[in-house]
Each structure stands twice: as C-alpha cells, then as structure tokens.
Design a protein around this motif. Structure first.
Motif, PDB file in Angstrom:
ATOM      1  N   ARG A 173       0.942  -1.077  -0.069  1.00  0.00           N
ATOM      2  CA  ARG A 173      -0.097  -0.063  -0.169  1.00  0.00           C
ATOM      3  C   ARG A 173       0.894   1.414   0.024  1.00  0.00           C
ATOM      4  NH1 ARG A 173      -3.234  -3.482   3.118  1.00  0.00           N
ATOM      5  NH2 ARG A 173      -2.384  -2.686   4.986  1.00  0.00           N
ATOM      6  N   ALA A 202       2.292   1.758  -3.329  1.00  0.00           N
ATOM      7  CA  ALA A 202       1.256   1.991  -4.412  1.00  0.00           C
ATOM      8  C   ALA A 202       0.687   3.718  -4.078  1.00  0.00           C
ATOM      9  CB  ALA A 202      -0.175   1.226  -4.176  1.00  0.00           C
ATOM     10  N   ASP A 203       0.835   4.187  -2.773  1.00  0.00           N
ATOM     11  CA  ASP A 203       0.546   5.402  -2.601  1.00  0.00           C
ATOM     12  C   ASP A 203       1.803   6.357  -3.022  1.00  0.00           C
ATOM     13  OD1 ASP A 203      -1.657   4.770  -1.016  1.00  0.00           O
ATOM     14  OD2 ASP A 203      -0.901   4.993   0.806  1.00  0.00           O
ATOM     15  N   GLN A 232       3.850   5.629  -5.708  1.00  0.00           N
ATOM     16  CA  GLN A 232       3.516   5.733  -7.036  1.00  0.00           C
ATOM     17  C   GLN A 232       2.317   6.502  -7.458  1.00  0.00           C
ATOM     18  OE1 GLN A 232       3.684   2.015  -9.043  1.00  0.00           O
ATOM     19  NE2 GLN A 232       2.211   2.637 -10.801  1.00  0.00           N
ATOM     20  N   LEU A 233       1.171   6.620  -6.779  1.00  0.00           N
ATOM     21  CA  LEU A 233       0.202   7.627  -6.924  1.00  0.00           C
ATOM     22  C   LEU A 233       0.389   9.101  -6.950  1.00  0.00           C
ATOM     23  CD1 LEU A 233      -2.764   5.525  -5.389  1.00  0.00           C
ATOM     24  CD2 LEU A 233      -2.431   5.905  -7.865  1.00  0.00           C
ATOM     25  N   GLU A 234       1.182   9.248  -6.033  1.00  0.00           N
ATOM     26  CA  GLU A 234       1.907  10.659  -5.772  1.00  0.00           C
ATOM     27  C   GLU A 234       2.610  11.188  -7.180  1.00  0.00           C
ATOM     28  OE1 GLU A 234       4.060  11.532  -2.272  1.00  0.00           O
ATOM     29  OE2 GLU A 234       2.587  10.316  -0.783  1.00  0.00           O
ATOM     30  N   MET A 288       2.188   9.626  -9.984  1.00  0.00           N
ATOM     31  CA  MET A 288       1.355   9.689 -10.862  1.00  0.00           C
ATOM     32  C   MET A 288       0.390  11.023 -11.181  1.00  0.00           C
ATOM     33  SD  MET A 288       0.112   5.795 -11.133  1.00  0.00           S
ATOM     34  CE  MET A 288      -1.370   5.942 -11.874  1.00  0.00           C
ATOM     35  N   ALA A 289       0.139  11.761 -10.091  1.00  0.00           N
ATOM     36  CA  ALA A 289      -0.560  12.959  -9.769  1.00  0.00           C
ATOM     37  C   ALA A 289      -0.019  13.733 -11.059  1.00  0.00           C
ATOM     38  CB  ALA A 289      -0.354  13.440  -8.713  1.00  0.00           C
ATOM     39  N   ARG A 312      -2.731   8.613 -16.635  1.00  0.00           N
ATOM     40  CA  ARG A 312      -3.053   7.595 -15.639  1.00  0.00           C
ATOM     41  C   ARG A 312      -3.639   6.697 -15.627  1.00  0.00           C
ATOM     42  NH1 ARG A 312      -3.744  12.697 -13.086  1.00  0.00           N
ATOM     43  NH2 ARG A 312      -6.203  12.654 -13.073  1.00  0.00           N
ATOM     44  N   GLU A 313      -4.933   6.574 -16.609  1.00  0.00           N
ATOM     45  CA  GLU A 313      -5.357   5.393 -16.867  1.00  0.00           C
ATOM     46  C   GLU A 313      -4.690   4.397 -17.631  1.00  0.00           C
ATOM     47  OE1 GLU A 313      -8.397   3.929 -16.331  1.00  0.00           O
ATOM     48  OE2 GLU A 313      -8.484   5.741 -14.713  1.00  0.00           O
ATOM     49  N   ILE A 350      -2.043   2.643 -15.022  1.00  0.00           N
ATOM     50  CA  ILE A 350      -3.122   1.701 -14.308  1.00  0.00           C
ATOM     51  C   ILE A 350      -3.330   0.570 -15.243  1.00  0.00           C
ATOM     52  CG2 ILE A 350      -5.470   1.419 -13.024  1.00  0.00           C
ATOM     53  CD1 ILE A 350      -5.269   4.557 -12.400  1.00  0.00           C
TER      54      ILE A 350
END
Length: 158
Positions: free
Chosen positions: A112, A115-116, A118-120, A122-123, A130-131, A134
């Motif tokens: 997790r 992933a968090d 990575q999401l930062e 990807m922002a 982003r899609e 993913i």
C-alpha cells in the motif's frame, strides 16, 4: 527491444524509482521499528507469502543463501513476529517456516505504501495518462502471475 530502447527503459525506470523510493523507504523503515530491514528479509517475506510452510533448506534454496545464513535470517524474522517455525506434522524432525499474520500484514502495508508513493508520482499525469499507467500495471501483474504459474517450482521466479 533494441539496445537504445532498453537503455531508455532503464533510464525511465531509474527516474521513476528515484521519485518513488525516498518516501516509500522511510515508511518501510518506520514499519520495522529499530533495526532496519534488509533486502533479503523483504525477499524472504515475499517468498513465504507465495508458498505453503516450507523447510529451512527449501527456503535457503529459494533465497539463494546457505542453510546457516537462512537460519539466522529466519531467527531475525521470528523475533519480529513476521515468521513462525513449527513442527511438521508428517515429520517430527522437520520444522516448517511460514509467514505469520503480522508478516502478511507487513507486506500488505508495504504494498500500500508503494502504491501511495506511485500515485503521488502519477498525480503529475493527466487523467488519460493515469488510466494508461493503471492498465499497464494491471497487465504487468497479470504477466507476473502467468510467469509464476508457468514455472511453479523455479525458485528464481517465485
């Protein structure tokens, strides 16, 4: 993939890792409290996450270490409550090693946090990009599961 494409991929992965890892690693270190985790400890937890209870020798083969080095590694993980050793019900001379619930929870938290992080990163992409990422990550996950399924006994792949 030619050499230029491979070098570009390696460079892009390196840039991504440099953006991802500082916060992610700090989170990981906080989760281990005290002694910093080693790469081999993390690898060992992941090996145990994808196998049934295993013997010390089998685990040593999977992680590419001697039995004595693996025994010390398991001792460290047992002290932290991440792994457990128990008697084999079919062979009382053998002891089996398995991931504990705490060990599994640690790995899920590790994933997790990754992933968090990575999401930062990807922002900084637009919604369409982003899609695409993913979807690509989903495909890589599926390819990984296929690879493991195709080579279930190969310790290099598990």
């Amino acid at each position: 993939m030619d050499g230029v494409e491979r070098d570009r991929l390696a460079r892009d992965i390196g840039d991504f890792r440099r953006a991802l890892l500082p916060g992610f690693l700090l989170h990981l270190l906080r989760g281990f409290e005290g002694e910093d985790p080693s790469v081999i400890q993390i690898v060992t937890l992941y090996v145990l996450d994808h196998t049934t209870a295993t013997t010390l020798r089998e685990l040593a083969d999977h992680v590419g270490r001697s039995v004595s080095a693996t025994s010390r590694l398991v001792d460290q993980l047992v002290r932290r409550g991440l792994v457990d050793r128990h008697e084999d019900p079919d062979d009382r001379r053998a002891r089996r090693i398995a991931l504990t619930e705490s060990g599994a929870n640690f790995l899920r938290e590790f994933e997790r946090a990754r992933a968090d992080a990575q999401l930062e990163v990807m922002a900084y992409l637009n919604a369409e990009e982003r899609e695409l990422v993913i979807r690509a990550m989903s495909l890589l996950g599926e390819a990984s599961r296929r690879r493991i399924h195709a080579h279930p006994t190969d310790p290099e792949i598990r």
